[in-house]
Scaffold this motif. Sequence first.
Motif, PDB file in Angstrom:
ATOM      1  N   GLY A 114    -117.301   6.221  32.857  1.00  0.00           N
ATOM      2  CA  GLY A 114    -117.267   5.860  31.448  1.00  0.00           C
ATOM      3  C   GLY A 114    -118.099   4.625  31.157  1.00  0.00           C
ATOM      4  O   GLY A 114    -118.338   3.795  32.034  1.00  0.00           O
ATOM      5  N   VAL A 115    -118.550   4.526  29.926  1.00  0.00           N
ATOM      6  CA  VAL A 115    -119.261   3.332  29.484  1.00  0.00           C
ATOM      7  C   VAL A 115    -118.616   2.851  28.184  1.00  0.00           C
ATOM      8  O   VAL A 115    -117.965   3.623  27.480  1.00  0.00           O
ATOM      9  CB  VAL A 115    -120.762   3.615  29.251  1.00  0.00           C
ATOM     10  CG1 VAL A 115    -121.459   3.946  30.552  1.00  0.00           C
ATOM     11  CG2 VAL A 115    -120.959   4.733  28.239  1.00  0.00           C
ATOM     12  N   TYR A 116    -118.799   1.570  27.903  1.00  0.00           N
ATOM     13  CA  TYR A 116    -118.271   0.996  26.673  1.00  0.00           C
ATOM     14  C   TYR A 116    -119.383   1.008  25.627  1.00  0.00           C
ATOM     15  O   TYR A 116    -120.317   0.227  25.683  1.00  0.00           O
ATOM     16  CB  TYR A 116    -117.771  -0.425  26.932  1.00  0.00           C
ATOM     17  CG  TYR A 116    -116.597  -0.465  27.885  1.00  0.00           C
ATOM     18  CD1 TYR A 116    -115.326  -0.099  27.453  1.00  0.00           C
ATOM     19  CD2 TYR A 116    -116.763  -0.848  29.213  1.00  0.00           C
ATOM     20  CE1 TYR A 116    -114.246  -0.120  28.328  1.00  0.00           C
ATOM     21  CE2 TYR A 116    -115.694  -0.866  30.084  1.00  0.00           C
ATOM     22  CZ  TYR A 116    -114.432  -0.495  29.634  1.00  0.00           C
ATOM     23  OH  TYR A 116    -113.378  -0.508  30.502  1.00  0.00           O
ATOM     24  N   ASP A 117    -119.243   1.899  24.659  1.00  0.00           N
ATOM     25  CA  ASP A 117    -120.315   2.137  23.708  1.00  0.00           C
ATOM     26  C   ASP A 117    -120.665   0.923  22.859  1.00  0.00           C
ATOM     27  O   ASP A 117    -121.801   0.767  22.408  1.00  0.00           O
ATOM     28  CB  ASP A 117    -119.943   3.295  22.776  1.00  0.00           C
ATOM     29  CG  ASP A 117    -119.894   4.632  23.510  1.00  0.00           C
ATOM     30  OD1 ASP A 117    -120.385   4.676  24.656  1.00  0.00           O
ATOM     31  OD2 ASP A 117    -119.375   5.599  22.947  1.00  0.00           O
ATOM     32  N   ASP A 118    -119.681   0.062  22.593  1.00  0.00           N
ATOM     33  CA  ASP A 118    -119.921  -1.042  21.681  1.00  0.00           C
ATOM     34  C   ASP A 118    -120.382  -2.318  22.392  1.00  0.00           C
ATOM     35  O   ASP A 118    -120.340  -3.411  21.829  1.00  0.00           O
ATOM     36  CB  ASP A 118    -118.660  -1.341  20.857  1.00  0.00           C
ATOM     37  CG  ASP A 118    -117.444  -1.620  21.729  1.00  0.00           C
ATOM     38  OD1 ASP A 118    -117.533  -1.388  22.955  1.00  0.00           O
ATOM     39  OD2 ASP A 118    -116.421  -2.068  21.189  1.00  0.00           O
ATOM     40  N   LEU A 119    -120.810  -2.178  23.656  1.00  0.00           N
ATOM     41  CA  LEU A 119    -121.362  -3.304  24.394  1.00  0.00           C
ATOM     42  C   LEU A 119    -122.856  -3.093  24.603  1.00  0.00           C
ATOM     43  O   LEU A 119    -123.322  -1.966  24.759  1.00  0.00           O
ATOM     44  CB  LEU A 119    -120.680  -3.451  25.765  1.00  0.00           C
ATOM     45  CG  LEU A 119    -119.203  -3.829  25.802  1.00  0.00           C
ATOM     46  CD1 LEU A 119    -118.733  -3.903  27.246  1.00  0.00           C
ATOM     47  CD2 LEU A 119    -118.951  -5.156  25.098  1.00  0.00           C
ATOM     48  N   TYR A 171    -122.356  -5.464  29.075  1.00  0.00           N
ATOM     49  CA  TYR A 171    -121.686  -4.527  29.985  1.00  0.00           C
ATOM     50  C   TYR A 171    -121.665  -5.081  31.408  1.00  0.00           C
ATOM     51  O   TYR A 171    -120.613  -5.114  32.069  1.00  0.00           O
ATOM     52  CB  TYR A 171    -122.422  -3.192  29.934  1.00  0.00           C
ATOM     53  CG  TYR A 171    -121.864  -2.096  30.810  1.00  0.00           C
ATOM     54  CD1 TYR A 171    -120.817  -1.296  30.379  1.00  0.00           C
ATOM     55  CD2 TYR A 171    -122.422  -1.826  32.066  1.00  0.00           C
ATOM     56  CE1 TYR A 171    -120.323  -0.271  31.170  1.00  0.00           C
ATOM     57  CE2 TYR A 171    -121.937  -0.805  32.863  1.00  0.00           C
ATOM     58  CZ  TYR A 171    -120.889  -0.025  32.402  1.00  0.00           C
ATOM     59  OH  TYR A 171    -120.397   0.988  33.193  1.00  0.00           O
ATOM     60  N   TYR A 229    -118.380  -6.626  33.719  1.00  0.00           N
ATOM     61  CA  TYR A 229    -118.011  -6.215  35.071  1.00  0.00           C
ATOM     62  C   TYR A 229    -118.172  -7.352  36.076  1.00  0.00           C
ATOM     63  O   TYR A 229    -117.423  -7.429  37.054  1.00  0.00           O
ATOM     64  CB  TYR A 229    -118.815  -4.986  35.498  1.00  0.00           C
ATOM     65  CG  TYR A 229    -118.174  -3.706  35.022  1.00  0.00           C
ATOM     66  CD1 TYR A 229    -117.090  -3.153  35.696  1.00  0.00           C
ATOM     67  CD2 TYR A 229    -118.624  -3.078  33.871  1.00  0.00           C
ATOM     68  CE1 TYR A 229    -116.476  -2.001  35.249  1.00  0.00           C
ATOM     69  CE2 TYR A 229    -118.015  -1.922  33.411  1.00  0.00           C
ATOM     70  CZ  TYR A 229    -116.946  -1.387  34.098  1.00  0.00           C
ATOM     71  OH  TYR A 229    -116.328  -0.245  33.643  1.00  0.00           O
ATOM     72  N   TYR A 267    -127.585  -1.121  22.966  1.00  0.00           N
ATOM     73  CA  TYR A 267    -126.206  -0.698  23.194  1.00  0.00           C
ATOM     74  C   TYR A 267    -126.174   0.411  24.246  1.00  0.00           C
ATOM     75  O   TYR A 267    -127.071   1.254  24.319  1.00  0.00           O
ATOM     76  CB  TYR A 267    -125.571  -0.213  21.890  1.00  0.00           C
ATOM     77  CG  TYR A 267    -125.156  -1.366  20.991  1.00  0.00           C
ATOM     78  CD1 TYR A 267    -123.956  -2.033  21.202  1.00  0.00           C
ATOM     79  CD2 TYR A 267    -125.984  -1.791  19.954  1.00  0.00           C
ATOM     80  CE1 TYR A 267    -123.571  -3.095  20.401  1.00  0.00           C
ATOM     81  CE2 TYR A 267    -125.621  -2.854  19.139  1.00  0.00           C
ATOM     82  CZ  TYR A 267    -124.417  -3.506  19.371  1.00  0.00           C
ATOM     83  OH  TYR A 267    -124.052  -4.566  18.583  1.00  0.00           O
ATOM     84  N   HIS A 325    -124.458   3.072  24.565  1.00  0.00           N
ATOM     85  CA  HIS A 325    -124.425   4.463  24.104  1.00  0.00           C
ATOM     86  C   HIS A 325    -125.809   4.971  23.687  1.00  0.00           C
ATOM     87  O   HIS A 325    -126.024   6.175  23.582  1.00  0.00           O
ATOM     88  CB  HIS A 325    -123.443   4.620  22.939  1.00  0.00           C
ATOM     89  CG  HIS A 325    -123.932   4.060  21.638  1.00  0.00           C
ATOM     90  ND1 HIS A 325    -123.701   2.745  21.277  1.00  0.00           N
ATOM     91  CD2 HIS A 325    -124.652   4.620  20.628  1.00  0.00           C
ATOM     92  CE1 HIS A 325    -124.250   2.522  20.096  1.00  0.00           C
ATOM     93  NE2 HIS A 325    -124.836   3.637  19.686  1.00  0.00           N
TER      94      HIS A 325
END
Length: 321
Positions: A84-89, A94, A98, A129, A131
């Motif tokens: 998964g990835v964080y779309d709003d980062l 990102y 981590y 971003y 995403h």
Amino acid sequence: MIRTENLCKKYGKFEAVHDLNLDVRPGTVFGFVGENGAGKTTTLSILATLMLPTSGRAYIGSAEVTSEPATVRRLIGYMPDVFGVYDDLTVREYLGFYGTAYGVASHLIEQRTKELLHMVNLEERADAYVHALSRGMQQRLGLARCLMHDPPVLILDEPASGLDPRSRIEMREIIKSLRGRGKTVLISSHILPELADMCDEIGIIKRGALVACASVEVVTARASGQRQMCLEVLHDGKQLAKWAAHHALVTDVLVIEEQKVELLFAGGDEEQAEFVRDLLQAGYALKSFHEVGGSLEDLFLHLTREEDHAGKQTAASKQMA
């Protein structure tokens, strides 16, 4: 650096991993190849401390994965086949997130982020971003994430899956560069030739058990030791296939058609000439006889087609010796 001892994983009566013994030397890239459902992801999940084995042991360095999971997690960077990835980062945020999660000192996060983005060729997308990245870019970002805490061991589950040819080449070059940095890499795939170009050793798994394990040089020599031959005849191809299957130097029959048979042949030029002579004397109307060009994929198919589940590792070690 990575070792398993008689590792097994069962789901009820189904055995996903069977008596698996791996030994990956420090500083090497080890290719773990097998068909979908062969047990690759299960094995890697156990090594990443995400799943408990039914029996057997697994080690990262001197740390045992079930009794010392916290130590193991500090030693590895794990990249699943789907993450998964964080779309709003943004890409920079990102990696920073981590880095903090991995316990990297705050004064090192910015420096390490810059170095890793350069390594995976994402410097120009640092403020984009997540995403908005392509599949290939996200895969490279995932690899950078695994390296944020500078682990000595990387466990990569099908990192090139779903990538276009250019992205696959980029990913392969990055992984090859990690060898130069002294990293130990265990990488899985269902595409043997893809692994052969960047790995030091290769292990082939089927139904949870190892059917072959050797250096790339040995595996390549094993592949080139057999020729894939195509026989074109006027008729009686099915009968010819039965005849060829009993020949001492025919190791497998791959294609059977009424006017064409493809087979694996273990002899040299002289044996090949004798084979053709015997074929003609047997009364078959041969139109042409030529070499198709054996490959590592042919070897993979040959090794995994009819192996018995019991005793696979013993037979494999003899075959690859």
